[in-house]
Design an enzyme around this catalytic site. Structure first.
Site, short mmCIF file in Angstrom:
data_model
loop_
_atom_site.label_atom_id
_atom_site.label_comp_id
_atom_site.label_asym_id
_atom_site.label_seq_id
_atom_site.Cartn_x
_atom_site.Cartn_y
_atom_site.Cartn_z
N LYS A 193 40.44 30.68 13.68
CA LYS A 193 40.27 30.23 15.07
C LYS A 193 41.57 29.64 15.59
CE LYS A 193 35.38 28.83 14.72
NZ LYS A 193 34.81 29.72 15.75
N ARG A 233 25.70 33.84 10.68
CA ARG A 233 24.63 34.83 10.49
C ARG A 233 24.55 35.28 9.02
NH1 ARG A 233 27.36 38.51 14.98
NH2 ARG A 233 27.78 36.40 15.72
N1 BES Z 1 30.49 28.29 14.86
C1 BES Z 1 30.90 29.37 15.67
C2 BES Z 1 30.22 29.40 17.04
C3 BES Z 1 30.58 28.29 18.01
C4 BES Z 1 31.58 28.50 18.92
C5 BES Z 1 29.86 27.13 18.03
C6 BES Z 1 31.88 27.50 19.83
C7 BES Z 1 30.16 26.12 18.93
C8 BES Z 1 31.18 26.32 19.84
C9 BES Z 1 30.56 30.69 14.99
O1 BES Z 1 30.66 30.68 13.61
C10 BES Z 1 31.54 31.70 15.47
O2 BES Z 1 32.70 31.54 15.22
N2 BES Z 1 31.05 32.73 16.17
C11 BES Z 1 31.87 33.77 16.68
C12 BES Z 1 31.18 35.09 16.48
C13 BES Z 1 32.03 36.29 16.79
C14 BES Z 1 33.17 36.37 15.81
C15 BES Z 1 31.17 37.52 16.71
C16 BES Z 1 32.12 33.51 18.15
O3 BES Z 1 31.23 33.01 18.84
O4 BES Z 1 33.22 33.76 18.60
MN MN Z 2 32.59 31.08 12.91
#
Ligand code: BES
Ligand code: MN
Ligand code: ZN
Length: 508
Positions: A281, A355
């Site tokens: 990230k 997931r």
């Molecule tokens: N924990 C994150 C989702 C999240 C994002 C929670 C912002 C709270 C605030 C999750 O694990 C994630 O990174 N999801 C990705 C999925 C994508 C790679 C398909 C996302 O939302 O970008």
């Molecule tokens: Mn994530």
């Protein structure tokens, strides 16, 4: 870490508000309020409040506060905190809960530990329900997020006397339920606020297990050896990049009289820190990813409430716990993982880790006999884009089960709204080499995340609650400080406690 929450002593009394000796008298005020139902309080709302109304400082609008004084029966001058409750006709139990939380937080700021609260009866909210949500609100107000300050100046609410004159029946059970709901929400908030270096998967499991044992739940903590023996390839895949071993926390509530045909399975995402892994990230806001275990904390908090209040059905809570880190051993985009169920997954993005851990946990909940599933997770940024920070996303099947969970979330004050799980969205997860991928990219990101999890629901009634937007408050509100909100704790507890309404003879 200092104490971060303390439950006040809450009790119902028949005393007239002006007969009290509390540090602060709390008086909810509606818009254009004539206080006809509280004639004794009218002097308190006299000239001073009229003037405040005239200069538009305090008009009884929702969550406004205004402090003034009143002559008590004892002859002393008492402090009165007026709290705006909005138009009387629009008062709901949810608003009343927040009015109480607003008053509680304002009272703590004003260094007033002992409160006397005037109950304003309204049509549609029975006294018992009012006592319950008021208690919840004041308990939620007794929470402090800044637990790592070296010199905290915290004042706790010590007691809350609810003036409910001529209350029909005994309100003690309602107060007790409100206290438990508030306390268990605060326990979940405490864990979700905890930094990643303090709450590792091992410590998260230990904390959850200790709390659960104390509440009388059966507890099983699966370590990395048992997780490996179960072939939980997705959970192990997410953990590979971390030096901290994973845990799978399993909690069980099994009342003697529980019907045999139904078991509620609650599954919560417990990523104690999400860097994104190799698909790392950006630095901005990455610190917030310490709350990526909020779903797991909600399941633990709910299971505590379920045990303490005594839900009438068997419930199991399953929380997969892991960090998501980049490392030489970490899973990479293009890798293929095999789930405990045997389904294979091509990793497109290592940041879609929630997931993966949920999939193996849902499978395990089914092995333990779950007949109805609800999972809660900070799963997708896409859900925040769709619904913002005030409403959780709901996904699931059949629609009646989604409705049941949504109704529980409304009663709990955790607002949620359904999004579709049309099967053709699953095309986004097509893989050339495995059963499906773990990421459908940006379009309909919240829905494709849900559809991935659905693959592990075994055709059972299943609901997924995406709390990515609602688990963490970025702005202070009159009724809620910044930080972890405890969302979904009360929804899940409400769901279990209302089992008589949905767990019919044949299940569903
Ligand atoms: N924990 C994150 C989702 C999240 C994002 C929670 C912002 C709270 C605030 C999750 O694990 C994630 O990174 N999801 C990705 C999925 C994508 C790679 C398909 C996302 O939302 O970008
Ligand atoms: Mn994530
Ligand atoms: Zn995550």
């Amino acid at each position: 870490m200092h104490t971060v929450h303390k439950s006040p002593r809450v009790f119902v009394s028949q005393r007239a508000p002006l007969d009290g000796d509390a540090d602060l008298l709390v008086l909810p005020i509606f818009e254009n309020d004539d206080l006809a139902d509280q004639p004794a309080m009218a002097p308190a709302a006299g000239d001073d409040v009229e003037a405040a109304r005239a200069r538009l400082e305090f008009r009884g609008r929702l969550y406004e506060v205004y402090q003034t004084t009143v002559a008590l029966a004892s002859g002393r001058t008492g402090r009165v905190l007026m709290v705006g409750a909005g138009p009387r006709a629009l008062l709901t139990d949810d608003r009343l809960r927040r009015v109480a939380a607003t008053a509680g937080l304002a009272a703590r700021q004003r260094r007033a530990p002992r409160l006397m609260v005037v109950h304003r009866a309204v049509a549609g909210i029975p006294d018992g329900r009012a006592a319950e949500v008021l208690t919840e609100g004041f308990t939620l107000a007794n929470f402090e997020g800044a637990s790592f300050k070296s010199s905290p100046e915290v004042l706790w609410l010590a007691s809350v006397e609810l003036c409910v004159p001529g209350a029909a029946g005994d309100l003690a059970a309602h107060v007790a339920r409100g206290l438990t709901m508030g306390e268990c929400s605060n326990i979940a908030r405490t864990m979700a606020n905890e930094p990643g270096n303090h709450l590792t998967p091992r410590l998260f499991a230990e904390r959850g297990a200790a709390l659960a044992t104390e509440a009388g739940l059966r507890v099983d903590v699966l370590d990395e050896t048992r997780i490996a023996a179960l072939n939980m390839g997705m959970l192990m895949g997410v953990t590979r990049g971390s030096h901290e071993p994973p845990r799978l926390l399993v909690l069980e509530h099994r009342p003697a009289a529980a019907p045999a045909h139904v078991t509620l399975g609650l599954i919560g995402k417990g990523i104690t820190f999400d860097t994104g892994g190799i698909s790392i990230k950006p630095a901005e806001n990455m610190d917030k990813m310490k709350d990526d275990m909020s779903g797991g904390a909600a399941v633990i908090g709910a299971m505590l409430a379920i045990a303490r209040i005594g839900a009438p059905i068997r419930c199991i809570g399953v929380v997969p716990m892991s960090e998501n880190m980049p490392d030489g051993l970490a899973i990479k985009p293009g890798d293929v993982l095999t789930s405990a169920e045997g389904k294979t997954v091509e990793i497109i993005n290592t940041d879609a880790e929630g997931r993966l851990v949920l999939g193996d946990a849902l499978w395990y909940a089914r092995q333990l006999g779950a007949t109805h599933l609800v999972d809660v997770a900070t799963l997708t940024g896409a859900c925040v884009v769709a619904l913002g920070k005030s409403t959780s996303g709901l996904f699931g099947t059949p629609p009646s089960w989604v409705d049941t969970v949504q109704a529980a979330s409304d009663r709990a004050g955790d607002r949620s709204w359904p999004l579709p799980v049309f099967e053709d969205y699953f095309d986004h997860l097509k893989s050339d080499i495995a059963d499906f991928t773990n990421s459908g990219g940006r379009p309909a990101g919240a829905i494709t995340g849900a559809l991935f999890v659905k693959e592990f629901s075994g055709g059972l009634p299943w609901v997924h609650m995406d709390i990515a937007g609602t688990a963490w408050a970025e702005e202070t509100r009159p009724y809620q400080p910044k930080g972890a909100t405890g969302v979904a704790v009360r929804t899940l507890a409400e769901l279990a406690l209302s089992a008589a309404e949905w767990a019919g003879e044949s299940g569903r």
